[in-house]
Enzyme design. Sequence first.
Site, PDB file in Angstrom:
ATOM      1  CB  SER A 104      -0.667   0.247   0.869  1.00  0.00           C
ATOM      2  OG  SER A 104      -1.537  -1.323   1.266  1.00  0.00           O
ATOM      3  CE  LYS A 179      -5.053  -0.544   1.409  1.00  0.00           C
ATOM      4  NZ  LYS A 179      -5.873  -2.378   1.525  1.00  0.00           N
ATOM      5  CE  LYS A 248       1.833   1.701   5.008  1.00  0.00           C
ATOM      6  NZ  LYS A 248       0.854   0.742   3.851  1.00  0.00           N
TER       7      LYS A 248
HETATM    8  P1  NDP Z   1       4.682  -7.283   7.242  1.00  0.00           P
HETATM    9  O1  NDP Z   1       5.035  -5.608   8.468  1.00  0.00           O
HETATM   10  O2  NDP Z   1       3.672  -8.464   8.266  1.00  0.00           O
HETATM   11  O3  NDP Z   1       5.874  -7.219   6.754  1.00  0.00           O
HETATM   12  C1  NDP Z   1       6.457  -6.979   6.217  1.00  0.00           C
HETATM   13  C2  NDP Z   1       7.012  -7.561   5.442  1.00  0.00           C
HETATM   14  O4  NDP Z   1       8.014  -6.755   4.708  1.00  0.00           O
HETATM   15  C3  NDP Z   1       7.824  -8.311   5.730  1.00  0.00           C
HETATM   16  O5  NDP Z   1       8.345  -9.439   4.878  1.00  0.00           O
HETATM   17  C4  NDP Z   1       9.680  -7.269   6.200  1.00  0.00           C
HETATM   18  O6  NDP Z   1      10.504  -8.540   6.260  1.00  0.00           O
HETATM   19  C5  NDP Z   1       9.780  -6.837   4.810  1.00  0.00           C
HETATM   20  N1  NDP Z   1      10.375  -5.745   5.268  1.00  0.00           N
HETATM   21  C6  NDP Z   1      10.260  -4.866   6.095  1.00  0.00           C
HETATM   22  N2  NDP Z   1      11.355  -3.326   6.235  1.00  0.00           N
HETATM   23  C7  NDP Z   1      12.033  -3.770   5.188  1.00  0.00           C
HETATM   24  C8  NDP Z   1      13.910  -3.581   4.470  1.00  0.00           C
HETATM   25  N3  NDP Z   1      13.812  -2.599   4.837  1.00  0.00           N
HETATM   26  N4  NDP Z   1      14.098  -4.900   3.558  1.00  0.00           N
HETATM   27  C9  NDP Z   1      13.128  -5.581   2.966  1.00  0.00           C
HETATM   28  N5  NDP Z   1      11.958  -5.641   3.295  1.00  0.00           N
HETATM   29  C10 NDP Z   1      11.679  -5.510   4.738  1.00  0.00           C
HETATM   30  O7  NDP Z   1       3.365  -6.165   6.682  1.00  0.00           O
HETATM   31  P2  NDP Z   1       2.196  -6.968   6.005  1.00  0.00           P
HETATM   32  O8  NDP Z   1       2.338  -7.442   5.509  1.00  0.00           O
HETATM   33  O9  NDP Z   1       1.193  -6.990   7.116  1.00  0.00           O
HETATM   34  O10 NDP Z   1       2.114  -5.388   5.496  1.00  0.00           O
HETATM   35  C11 NDP Z   1       2.445  -5.249   3.668  1.00  0.00           C
HETATM   36  C12 NDP Z   1       2.139  -4.263   2.334  1.00  0.00           C
HETATM   37  O11 NDP Z   1       0.197  -4.539   2.877  1.00  0.00           O
HETATM   38  C13 NDP Z   1       2.109  -3.043   3.889  1.00  0.00           C
HETATM   39  O12 NDP Z   1       2.017  -2.138   2.214  1.00  0.00           O
HETATM   40  C14 NDP Z   1       0.318  -3.036   3.930  1.00  0.00           C
HETATM   41  O13 NDP Z   1      -0.243  -1.994   4.742  1.00  0.00           O
HETATM   42  C15 NDP Z   1      -0.129  -3.996   3.291  1.00  0.00           C
HETATM   43  N6  NDP Z   1      -0.803  -4.620   3.992  1.00  0.00           N
HETATM   44  C16 NDP Z   1      -1.140  -5.780   4.496  1.00  0.00           C
HETATM   45  C17 NDP Z   1      -2.978  -5.773   5.136  1.00  0.00           C
HETATM   46  C18 NDP Z   1      -2.775  -6.755   5.847  1.00  0.00           C
HETATM   47  O14 NDP Z   1      -4.054  -7.116   6.614  1.00  0.00           O
HETATM   48  N7  NDP Z   1      -1.742  -7.505   7.363  1.00  0.00           N
HETATM   49  C19 NDP Z   1      -3.566  -5.634   4.258  1.00  0.00           C
HETATM   50  C20 NDP Z   1      -3.908  -4.982   2.988  1.00  0.00           C
HETATM   51  C21 NDP Z   1      -2.731  -4.077   2.374  1.00  0.00           C
HETATM   52  P3  NDP Z   1      10.806  -8.500   8.000  1.00  0.00           P
HETATM   53  O15 NDP Z   1      10.609 -10.345   7.671  1.00  0.00           O
HETATM   54  O16 NDP Z   1      12.213  -9.337   7.848  1.00  0.00           O
HETATM   55  O17 NDP Z   1      10.633  -8.538   8.708  1.00  0.00           O
END
Ligand code: NDP
Length: 304
Positions: A104, A179, A248
């Site tokens: 997002s 979104k 965010k």
């Molecule tokens: P999470 O916090 O669960 O996961 C984040 C992911 O990003 C992890 O794989 C993490 O890796 C990785 N990450 C974080 N920082 C970095 C970095 N600097 N470099 C590389 N990888 C990184 O987030 P979500 O999966 O919940 O959300 C992801 C996106 O989807 C967001 O934009 C969110 O707003 C959107 N979203 C989420 C929903 C939900 O229900 N959760 C629904 C709809 C949209 P690591 O494992 O190493 O921490």
Amino acid sequence: MGQFAPRMSTIGFLGLGAIGAPMARHLPAHGFDLIVWNRTRERADQLASTVRARVARTPAEAAREADVVITCLPTSREVEGLLDGPDGLLAGLRSGATLVDCTSGDPATSRRIATRLGERGIAFVDAPVSGGKRGAEEGSLTVMCGGDAAVVERVRPVLAAFGKSIVHCGDVGAGDMVKAVNQALLAIHIWATGEGLATLAKAGVDARTALEVINASSGRSNTSMNLFPERVLSRAFPRTFRLALLDKDLRIAAEMSRAAGVPSPLTQLASELFRAARVELGEEADHVEAVRVIERSAGVEIGA
Ligand code: NDP
């Protein structure tokens, strides 16, 4: 797809978080070769131990053989941060490939990324999703796409692996913008429902009864029909979507309205409220836990 449309058999997926992992899991079953990368490798290893997938050591390696690379990271900033350097996406992405960003994200950064990729013959689509962890597990997400219409059509079969409704919203950034507005509505519903039910609870009206009435009336929403019964009344508050990420999203929505010169007191206020809730509840709290802030100030528990 036309006869000469490029094949799309290999997908690189980066970012196996709460929503990314259940999305990626569908791809092998839909006939795609899957290469995954995650900053914390254990999450990638764990996924590859349960579905047919290879684990890449770097973003570049995940992109090298891929026809489509999907990213799903917290914000556009992290996506942009993966582009450069010898291990970065740009070192691996081939000309003719497509980067689909399911983060997002924010529209300005998405446009900047699209321009950089375009210089190398790589297409970009911003493709945020809605439907939560459950929608990802069921493969029933809504995917809102910004980018060239022909490119969106080309990647549609890939998105269909985890999405039920795949909508082309406009040029690059349009998916992010739709979104952000959806998320502002979600936040406003959560806060308003929390205020209303806390008031009723304090006045001695049973929250379950009140929700039953509201859900058969014009004030109902997904928040009142699903989130409150399943998460607040039950006191379960499962952690599926971090409050920090909704904060965010609200910043993006608030900034969009300001930049467009649209009076937006509700969106700006929601952004302030969720920012304060994030400070109070921390980075790991779930978005629905914002209701706890209202409950604390009111001195009442909804459904208790
Ligand atoms: P999470 O916090 O669960 O996961 C984040 C992911 O990003 C992890 O794989 C993490 O890796 C990785 N990450 C974080 N920082 C970095 C970095 N600097 N470099 C590389 N990888 C990184 O987030 P979500 O999966 O919940 O959300 C992801 C996106 O989807 C967001 O934009 C969110 O707003 C959107 N979203 C989420 C929903 C939900 O229900 N959760 C629904 C709809 C949209 P690591 O494992 O190493 O921490």
